[in-house]
Design a protein around this motif. Structure first.
Motif, PDB file in Angstrom:
ATOM      1  N   MET A   1      -5.180  -0.140 -29.451  1.00  0.00           N
ATOM      2  CA  MET A   1      -5.580  -0.566 -28.129  1.00  0.00           C
ATOM      3  C   MET A   1      -4.634   0.066 -27.103  1.00  0.00           C
ATOM      4  N   ARG A   2      -5.226   0.527 -26.017  1.00  0.00           N
ATOM      5  CA  ARG A   2      -4.449   1.155 -24.947  1.00  0.00           C
ATOM      6  C   ARG A   2      -4.762   0.459 -23.626  1.00  0.00           C
ATOM      7  N   ALA A   3      -3.782   0.434 -22.742  1.00  0.00           N
ATOM      8  CA  ALA A   3      -3.952  -0.132 -21.406  1.00  0.00           C
ATOM      9  C   ALA A   3      -3.718   0.974 -20.380  1.00  0.00           C
ATOM     10  N   GLU A   4      -4.431   0.869 -19.278  1.00  0.00           N
ATOM     11  CA  GLU A   4      -4.264   1.813 -18.168  1.00  0.00           C
ATOM     12  C   GLU A   4      -4.337   1.054 -16.859  1.00  0.00           C
ATOM     13  N   ILE A   5      -3.626   1.556 -15.866  1.00  0.00           N
ATOM     14  CA  ILE A   5      -3.673   0.998 -14.512  1.00  0.00           C
ATOM     15  C   ILE A   5      -4.016   2.123 -13.544  1.00  0.00           C
ATOM     16  N   ASP A   6      -4.984   1.863 -12.674  1.00  0.00           N
ATOM     17  CA  ASP A   6      -5.255   2.772 -11.556  1.00  0.00           C
ATOM     18  C   ASP A   6      -4.207   2.446 -10.504  1.00  0.00           C
ATOM     19  N   ARG A   7      -3.099   3.163 -10.557  1.00  0.00           N
ATOM     20  CA  ARG A   7      -1.948   2.831  -9.712  1.00  0.00           C
ATOM     21  C   ARG A   7      -2.252   2.980  -8.225  1.00  0.00           C
ATOM     22  N   GLU A   8      -3.223   3.817  -7.867  1.00  0.00           N
ATOM     23  CA  GLU A   8      -3.555   3.978  -6.448  1.00  0.00           C
ATOM     24  C   GLU A   8      -4.166   2.710  -5.869  1.00  0.00           C
ATOM     25  N   GLY A   9      -4.841   1.938  -6.716  1.00  0.00           N
ATOM     26  CA  GLY A   9      -5.464   0.702  -6.250  1.00  0.00           C
ATOM     27  C   GLY A   9      -4.599  -0.528  -6.431  1.00  0.00           C
ATOM     28  N   CYS A  10      -3.478  -0.386  -7.120  1.00  0.00           N
ATOM     29  CA  CYS A  10      -2.584  -1.517  -7.405  1.00  0.00           C
ATOM     30  C   CYS A  10      -1.951  -2.024  -6.112  1.00  0.00           C
ATOM     31  N   ILE A  11      -1.932  -3.361  -5.952  1.00  0.00           N
ATOM     32  CA  ILE A  11      -1.328  -3.961  -4.760  1.00  0.00           C
ATOM     33  C   ILE A  11       0.073  -4.500  -5.038  1.00  0.00           C
ATOM     34  N   SER A  12       0.612  -4.203  -6.201  1.00  0.00           N
ATOM     35  CA  SER A  12       1.983  -4.580  -6.581  1.00  0.00           C
ATOM     36  C   SER A  12       2.232  -6.082  -6.555  1.00  0.00           C
ATOM     37  N   CYS A  13       1.233  -6.859  -6.973  1.00  0.00           N
ATOM     38  CA  CYS A  13       1.398  -8.319  -6.956  1.00  0.00           C
ATOM     39  C   CYS A  13       2.275  -8.811  -8.109  1.00  0.00           C
ATOM     40  N   GLY A  14       2.353  -8.037  -9.201  1.00  0.00           N
ATOM     41  CA  GLY A  14       3.207  -8.400 -10.320  1.00  0.00           C
ATOM     42  C   GLY A  14       2.586  -9.338 -11.331  1.00  0.00           C
ATOM     43  N   LEU A  15       1.320  -9.706 -11.151  1.00  0.00           N
ATOM     44  CA  LEU A  15       0.669 -10.623 -12.085  1.00  0.00           C
ATOM     45  C   LEU A  15       0.636 -10.059 -13.503  1.00  0.00           C
ATOM     46  N   ALA A  57      -8.713  -5.630  -9.934  1.00  0.00           N
ATOM     47  CA  ALA A  57      -9.436  -5.064 -11.083  1.00  0.00           C
ATOM     48  C   ALA A  57      -9.109  -3.598 -11.346  1.00  0.00           C
ATOM     49  N   VAL A  58      -7.801  -3.268 -11.395  1.00  0.00           N
ATOM     50  CA  VAL A  58      -7.398  -1.882 -11.632  1.00  0.00           C
ATOM     51  C   VAL A  58      -6.832  -1.658 -13.037  1.00  0.00           C
ATOM     52  N   ILE A  59      -6.885  -2.693 -13.888  1.00  0.00           N
ATOM     53  CA  ILE A  59      -6.366  -2.577 -15.247  1.00  0.00           C
ATOM     54  C   ILE A  59      -7.521  -2.503 -16.234  1.00  0.00           C
ATOM     55  N   SER A  60      -7.447  -1.522 -17.127  1.00  0.00           N
ATOM     56  CA  SER A  60      -8.426  -1.459 -18.214  1.00  0.00           C
ATOM     57  C   SER A  60      -7.667  -1.492 -19.529  1.00  0.00           C
TER      58      SER A  60
END
Length: 62
Positions: A1-15, A57-60
């Protein structure tokens, strides 16, 4: 299993970091990042929870 973040859309909330620190961390430049190549089996449920609860919703996780 792999995780990815669209960092451009991330709001840095830290959740994601607080939910699954074995996979996610805050990057030096602000947005969160994935810092493991493969999600450890014991962190898979928490990685999925982080993805489902991301307010922008930037994490897959696949």
């Amino acid at each position: 299993m792999r995780a990815e973040i669209d960092r451009e859309g991330c709001i840095s909330c830290g959740l994601c970091v607080s939910t699954c620190p074995d996979v996610f961390r805050m990057g030096n430049d602000g947005p969160a990042e994935v810092y493991v190549d493969t999600v450890p089996p014991e962190a898979e449920d928490l990685a999925m929870e982080a993805s489902e609860n991301c307010p922008v919703a930037v994490i897959s996780v696949e």
